[in-house]
Design a protein around this motif. Structure first.
Motif, mmCIF file in Angstrom:
data_model
loop_
_atom_site.group_PDB
_atom_site.id
_atom_site.type_symbol
_atom_site.label_atom_id
_atom_site.label_comp_id
_atom_site.label_asym_id
_atom_site.label_seq_id
_atom_site.Cartn_x
_atom_site.Cartn_y
_atom_site.Cartn_z
ATOM 1 N N VAL A 172 -34.800 -10.236 -22.475
ATOM 2 C CA VAL A 172 -35.685 -9.273 -21.823
ATOM 3 C C VAL A 172 -37.108 -9.825 -21.719
ATOM 4 O O VAL A 172 -37.935 -9.310 -20.973
ATOM 5 C CB VAL A 172 -35.689 -7.934 -22.588
ATOM 6 C CG1 VAL A 172 -36.356 -8.098 -23.953
ATOM 7 C CG2 VAL A 172 -36.371 -6.839 -21.787
ATOM 8 N N LEU A 173 -37.410 -10.903 -22.444
ATOM 9 C CA LEU A 173 -38.751 -11.474 -22.446
ATOM 10 C C LEU A 173 -38.917 -12.499 -21.325
ATOM 11 O O LEU A 173 -37.946 -12.972 -20.735
ATOM 12 C CB LEU A 173 -39.029 -12.136 -23.794
ATOM 13 C CG LEU A 173 -39.038 -11.196 -25.009
ATOM 14 C CD1 LEU A 173 -39.197 -11.999 -26.293
ATOM 15 C CD2 LEU A 173 -40.147 -10.169 -24.886
ATOM 16 N N ASP A 174 -40.179 -12.841 -21.069
ATOM 17 C CA ASP A 174 -40.504 -13.903 -20.117
ATOM 18 C C ASP A 174 -40.392 -15.219 -20.876
ATOM 19 O O ASP A 174 -41.349 -15.666 -21.518
ATOM 20 C CB ASP A 174 -41.918 -13.690 -19.579
ATOM 21 C CG ASP A 174 -42.259 -14.644 -18.445
ATOM 22 O OD1 ASP A 174 -41.687 -15.757 -18.414
ATOM 23 O OD2 ASP A 174 -43.110 -14.278 -17.601
ATOM 24 N N ILE A 175 -39.226 -15.839 -20.818
ATOM 25 C CA ILE A 175 -38.968 -17.016 -21.642
ATOM 26 C C ILE A 175 -39.817 -18.220 -21.209
ATOM 27 O O ILE A 175 -40.396 -18.902 -22.069
ATOM 28 C CB ILE A 175 -37.465 -17.352 -21.663
ATOM 29 C CG1 ILE A 175 -36.696 -16.166 -22.269
ATOM 30 C CG2 ILE A 175 -37.201 -18.622 -22.477
ATOM 31 C CD1 ILE A 175 -35.197 -16.345 -22.300
ATOM 32 N N GLU A 257 -29.327 -2.643 -17.125
ATOM 33 C CA GLU A 257 -29.417 -1.234 -17.505
ATOM 34 C C GLU A 257 -30.598 -0.991 -18.455
ATOM 35 O O GLU A 257 -31.324 0.000 -18.334
ATOM 36 C CB GLU A 257 -28.126 -0.792 -18.185
ATOM 37 C CG GLU A 257 -26.905 -0.774 -17.272
ATOM 38 C CD GLU A 257 -25.622 -0.525 -18.036
ATOM 39 O OE1 GLU A 257 -24.572 -0.352 -17.388
ATOM 40 O OE2 GLU A 257 -25.662 -0.504 -19.286
ATOM 41 N N GLY A 258 -30.774 -1.902 -19.398
ATOM 42 C CA GLY A 258 -31.846 -1.755 -20.372
ATOM 43 C C GLY A 258 -33.221 -1.819 -19.735
ATOM 44 O O GLY A 258 -34.120 -1.030 -20.066
ATOM 45 N N MET A 259 -33.404 -2.741 -18.802
ATOM 46 C CA MET A 259 -34.690 -2.858 -18.114
ATOM 47 C C MET A 259 -34.977 -1.599 -17.306
ATOM 48 O O MET A 259 -36.115 -1.109 -17.255
ATOM 49 C CB MET A 259 -34.689 -4.085 -17.215
ATOM 50 C CG MET A 259 -34.640 -5.407 -17.977
ATOM 51 S SD MET A 259 -36.073 -5.672 -19.034
ATOM 52 C CE MET A 259 -37.344 -5.974 -17.817
ATOM 53 N N ALA A 260 -33.941 -1.055 -16.668
ATOM 54 C CA ALA A 260 -34.108 0.180 -15.901
ATOM 55 C C ALA A 260 -34.468 1.343 -16.826
ATOM 56 O O ALA A 260 -35.306 2.194 -16.482
ATOM 57 C CB ALA A 260 -32.820 0.489 -15.134
ATOM 58 N N LEU A 261 -33.869 1.357 -18.008
ATOM 59 C CA LEU A 261 -34.150 2.411 -18.978
ATOM 60 C C LEU A 261 -35.601 2.339 -19.461
ATOM 61 O O LEU A 261 -36.282 3.361 -19.580
ATOM 62 C CB LEU A 261 -33.199 2.269 -20.166
ATOM 63 C CG LEU A 261 -33.220 3.384 -21.218
ATOM 64 C CD1 LEU A 261 -32.783 4.708 -20.609
ATOM 65 C CD2 LEU A 261 -32.304 3.002 -22.383
ATOM 66 N N LEU A 262 -36.076 1.120 -19.704
ATOM 67 C CA LEU A 262 -37.470 0.940 -20.129
ATOM 68 C C LEU A 262 -38.437 1.456 -19.065
ATOM 69 O O LEU A 262 -39.420 2.131 -19.369
ATOM 70 C CB LEU A 262 -37.750 -0.536 -20.406
ATOM 71 C CG LEU A 262 -37.005 -1.183 -21.571
ATOM 72 C CD1 LEU A 262 -37.328 -2.671 -21.643
ATOM 73 C CD2 LEU A 262 -37.350 -0.514 -22.899
ATOM 74 N N ALA A 263 -38.137 1.122 -17.802
ATOM 75 C CA ALA A 263 -39.000 1.564 -16.705
ATOM 76 C C ALA A 263 -38.964 3.086 -16.558
ATOM 77 O O ALA A 263 -39.999 3.731 -16.357
ATOM 78 C CB ALA A 263 -38.562 0.897 -15.412
#
Length: 338
Positions: A172-175, A257-263
């Motif tokens: 999920v991070l900017d690697i 799904e997780g990124m959408a949930l965070l937003a």
């Protein structure tokens, strides 16, 4: 009459086993407590805590799980203290380095993050630390041009000479940005038996590591040489064991799904990782929990192996200097070149 201010010794409580090992220059491995208190469900967290300490011992080192309890930094926990850290009703705060000092001063309790654990380990002379994943640069929220959300882990590593054994950073991070920050701060990144930087649940992020080592002895030698030149830490990136790696399609679906949930929830900062991990754990049917456990145990084992090799190297160097005849390297080199 005013009472004396608490001393550093009053606020740092080193377990007898850990203190003895440090005094004798035996290998010690630091372990964080945020994973236990905030990253794993009740019951499983205590089982994992015990498994981590056992993995370190089995590899020949002494484990030092670190937490802050009642205003004291505990370097190595008793069974009762480990139970308390894993108790969901204990109400332990999440302590990064910025939070540790106030917690000590105010008599609070909390579980230490990578940044907090690394700083406390270094304060007592522990040079090796095992964790699951390193913090990094966060991706911007949808619609935002960029972010200033950078984990304190990176800043602490920039000025703390500790080896952190981890499975890279979460996807999920900017690697790329995370690796760039580590480079800017002169923090070497070593891939353990890999040419690619790991992405926590996945063995490869698709990005190369600057350097590769293939055994604990090579890692220990690289760390020792770096410490002679710089005051920053070292990252040893150890990919999750192949049999524990999350299926690529499952991982990508959970991440989307997780990124959408965070937003949707507007989650920012330190709340991002707990929310994301909770989604992975629940939506994967427990597969991500198994992966998380296996990777952190593998990291603890590897950290202990490197610590053992590092201690042996240090002992050989000490013996060499103890038995060397009078004179110095510069004099000997001058004679050879004469």
């Amino acid at each position: 009459m005013t009472s004396a201010s608490p001393t550093r010794r009053d606020r740092l409580a080193v377990a007898a086993e850990v203190a003895d090992a440090l005094a004798l220059r035996h290998p010690v491995v630091a372990l964080e407590s945020t994973l236990l208190s905030h990253g794993l469900p009740p019951g499983r967290n205590l089982a994992v805590a015990r498994r981590l300490e056992r993995a370190v011992r089995d590899a020949g080192a002494v484990p030092a799980t670190i937490a802050v309890l009642d205003g004291r930094a505990m370097i190595g926990l008793t069974p009762a203290e480990l139970d308390r850290v894993c108790d969901p009703d204990a109400g332990l705060a999440k302590l990064s380095l910025r939070d540790v000092g106030p917690a000590l001063g105010l008599g609070r309790s909390g579980a230490t993050t990578v940044a907090g654990t690394a700083a406390l380990a270094d304060a007592v002379g522990i040079g090796v630390f095992a964790t699951g994943g390193l913090g990094g640069v966060h991706l911007p929220a949808p619609g935002e041009p960029g972010t200033w959300d950078v984990s304190a882990d990176l800043g602490v590593l920039a000025r703390t000479p500790i080896l952190v054994v981890c499975s890279g950073v979460k996807s999920v991070l900017d690697i790329p940005a995370t690796l760039e920050v580590l480079e800017t701060h002169s923090v070497p990144v070593l891939g353990y038996r890999t040419d690619h930087f790991p992405a926590f649940y996945r063995r490869s992020s698709g990005l190369p590591v600057p350097l590769r080592v293939d055994d604990p002895g090579q890692a220990a030698a690289a760390v020792a040489a770096h410490r002679a030149l710089a005051g920053s830490g070292v990252v040893l990136a150890n990919p999750i064991p192949p049999e524990a790696e999350l299926d690529a399609a499952l991982h990508d679906r959970l991440l989307t799904e997780g990124m959408a949930l965070l937003a949707e929830r507007g989650v920012r900062g330190s709340a991002v990782t707990p929310v994301l991990l909770e989604h992975f754990h629940t939506a994967s049917g427990g597969a991500s929990l198994n992966a998380n456990e296996e990777l952190v145990v593998a990291n603890a084992r590897l950290a202990a192996e490197v610590a053992v090799r590092g201690a042996a190297m240090s002992e050989r160097v000490s013996e060499r200097f103890d038995t060397a005849p009078p004179g110095n390297a510069a004099d000997e080199r001058g004679e050879e070149g004469a």
